[in-house]
Write a protein that holds these residues in place. Structure first.
Motif, PDB file in Angstrom:
ATOM      1  N   ASP A 146       0.828  -1.205   0.000  1.00  0.00           N
ATOM      2  CA  ASP A 146       0.000   0.000   0.000  1.00  0.00           C
ATOM      3  C   ASP A 146       0.863   1.256   0.000  1.00  0.00           C
ATOM      4  O   ASP A 146       0.377   2.353   0.236  1.00  0.00           O
ATOM      5  CB  ASP A 146      -0.950   0.011   1.199  1.00  0.00           C
ATOM      6  CG  ASP A 146      -0.245   0.214   2.537  1.00  0.00           C
ATOM      7  OD1 ASP A 146       0.999   0.113   2.571  1.00  0.00           O
ATOM      8  OD2 ASP A 146      -0.928   0.469   3.547  1.00  0.00           O
ATOM      9  N   THR A 147       2.164   1.080  -0.267  1.00  0.00           N
ATOM     10  CA  THR A 147       3.063   2.225  -0.263  1.00  0.00           C
ATOM     11  C   THR A 147       3.705   2.428  -1.629  1.00  0.00           C
ATOM     12  O   THR A 147       3.908   1.472  -2.383  1.00  0.00           O
ATOM     13  CB  THR A 147       4.173   2.042   0.800  1.00  0.00           C
ATOM     14  OG1 THR A 147       5.041   3.182   0.764  1.00  0.00           O
ATOM     15  CG2 THR A 147       5.009   0.790   0.527  1.00  0.00           C
ATOM     16  N   ASP A 148       3.993   3.667  -1.945  1.00  0.00           N
ATOM     17  CA  ASP A 148       4.725   4.000  -3.167  1.00  0.00           C
ATOM     18  C   ASP A 148       6.201   4.241  -2.876  1.00  0.00           C
ATOM     19  O   ASP A 148       6.950   4.689  -3.743  1.00  0.00           O
ATOM     20  CB  ASP A 148       4.118   5.244  -3.824  1.00  0.00           C
ATOM     21  CG  ASP A 148       2.754   4.976  -4.419  1.00  0.00           C
ATOM     22  OD1 ASP A 148       2.484   3.814  -4.789  1.00  0.00           O
ATOM     23  OD2 ASP A 148       1.942   5.921  -4.502  1.00  0.00           O
ATOM     24  N   LYS A 149       6.637   3.950  -1.644  1.00  0.00           N
ATOM     25  CA  LYS A 149       8.026   4.162  -1.244  1.00  0.00           C
ATOM     26  C   LYS A 149       8.905   2.950  -1.534  1.00  0.00           C
ATOM     27  O   LYS A 149      10.118   3.003  -1.310  1.00  0.00           O
ATOM     28  CB  LYS A 149       8.085   4.508   0.242  1.00  0.00           C
ATOM     29  CG  LYS A 149       7.376   5.806   0.601  1.00  0.00           C
ATOM     30  CD  LYS A 149       7.455   6.085   2.090  1.00  0.00           C
ATOM     31  CE  LYS A 149       6.748   7.380   2.441  1.00  0.00           C
ATOM     32  NZ  LYS A 149       6.802   7.675   3.893  1.00  0.00           N
ATOM     33  N   GLY A 150       8.296   1.863  -2.003  1.00  0.00           N
ATOM     34  CA  GLY A 150       9.051   0.648  -2.250  1.00  0.00           C
ATOM     35  C   GLY A 150       8.927  -0.325  -1.104  1.00  0.00           C
ATOM     36  O   GLY A 150       9.023   0.054   0.065  1.00  0.00           O
ATOM     37  N   LEU A 151       8.699  -1.586  -1.427  1.00  0.00           N
ATOM     38  CA  LEU A 151       8.546  -2.638  -0.418  1.00  0.00           C
ATOM     39  C   LEU A 151       9.587  -3.728  -0.654  1.00  0.00           C
ATOM     40  O   LEU A 151       9.759  -4.191  -1.780  1.00  0.00           O
ATOM     41  CB  LEU A 151       7.148  -3.253  -0.500  1.00  0.00           C
ATOM     42  CG  LEU A 151       6.911  -4.541   0.307  1.00  0.00           C
ATOM     43  CD1 LEU A 151       7.048  -4.277   1.800  1.00  0.00           C
ATOM     44  CD2 LEU A 151       5.543  -5.134  -0.020  1.00  0.00           C
ATOM     45  N   GLN A 152      10.273  -4.133   0.404  1.00  0.00           N
ATOM     46  CA  GLN A 152      11.139  -5.308   0.361  1.00  0.00           C
ATOM     47  C   GLN A 152      10.418  -6.412   1.114  1.00  0.00           C
ATOM     48  O   GLN A 152      10.288  -6.353   2.334  1.00  0.00           O
ATOM     49  CB  GLN A 152      12.495  -5.016   0.993  1.00  0.00           C
ATOM     50  CG  GLN A 152      13.444  -6.198   0.921  1.00  0.00           C
ATOM     51  CD  GLN A 152      14.869  -5.810   1.280  1.00  0.00           C
ATOM     52  OE1 GLN A 152      15.539  -5.107   0.533  1.00  0.00           O
ATOM     53  NE2 GLN A 152      15.329  -6.273   2.423  1.00  0.00           N
TER      54      GLN A 152
END
Length: 204
Positions: A146-152
């Motif tokens: 749900d984020t546009d910051k990047g998910l690892q």
């Protein structure tokens, strides 16, 4: 709380305690309640609607038991809630259900159960880094951010159902294999820019 509307004062911490083995608040309006918890040492099933999960609420089960939190509707956002001694989060209807869960909850060996039927259930990871390898997913067809910051996102093979999808956002999203083998041939990847294994020291 037997009344249709439960309203408490604004003192420090207000609680609802389950007197029996189940507590269904789906038809009850709850306000200014910070803690919902089991009152017995036996397994407890909590059925909660989204409105019951105000920001910062704690849902507390019985230690060493398999207490369950059931979604009363088609979505349940747990990203701002604190779960303690809750072993299972489950869909409560035959409709497609979306669970929004933070990294801390996913690291608690929690089990997330979708319907396991013909509907499409989704797990939305509300974090920039999360590890699903200690969680158990059942009947979850879509895993997404749900984020546009990047998910690892670290996953094991059991997290991925055949025909399922892993969906990233606008940022740079990475899928990390929790073990030395990860078969993605039956998984659809969308907006996932990187697939990699863990480092030799076991970190992503």
């Amino acid at each position: 709380c037997a009344l249709p509307i439960c309203s408490t004062s604004t003192r420090a911490i207000d609680s609802i305690v389950a007197a029996g083995s189940s507590l269904n608040l789906s038809s009850t309006t709850v306000t200014s309640v910070e803690v919902i918890k089991a009152g017995l040492t036996s397994t407890t099933v909590f059925t909660l609607a989204q409105r019951d999960l105000v920001s910062g609420v704690a849902v507390i089960g019985s230690a060493s038991l398999t207490d369950t939190l059931v979604a009363a509707g088609t979505s349940l956002n747990l990203s701002s809630a604190t779960l303690s001694n809750i072993a299972v989060v489950a869909a409560g209807s035959a409709s497609a259900t979306t669970f929004v869960v933070g990294a801390t909850t996913l690291a608690q060996n929690i089990q997330v159960n979708g319907n396991g039927s013909s509907v499409i259930d989704a797990l939305v990871v509300s974090a920039t880094k999360a590890d699903l390898s200690s969680a158990t997913l059942s009947g979850i067809e879509i895993i997404k951010t749900d984020t546009d910051k990047g998910l690892q996102l670290t996953v094991s093979q059991n997290d991925l159902v055949a025909g399922g999808s892993v969906i990233g956002g606008k940022g740079t999203d990475a899928l990390v294999a929790a073990t030395n083998a990860l078969d993605l041939s039956s998984t659809s990847l969308s907006s996932i820019e990187l697939v990699k294994g863990r480092d030799t020291n076991g970190t992503a």
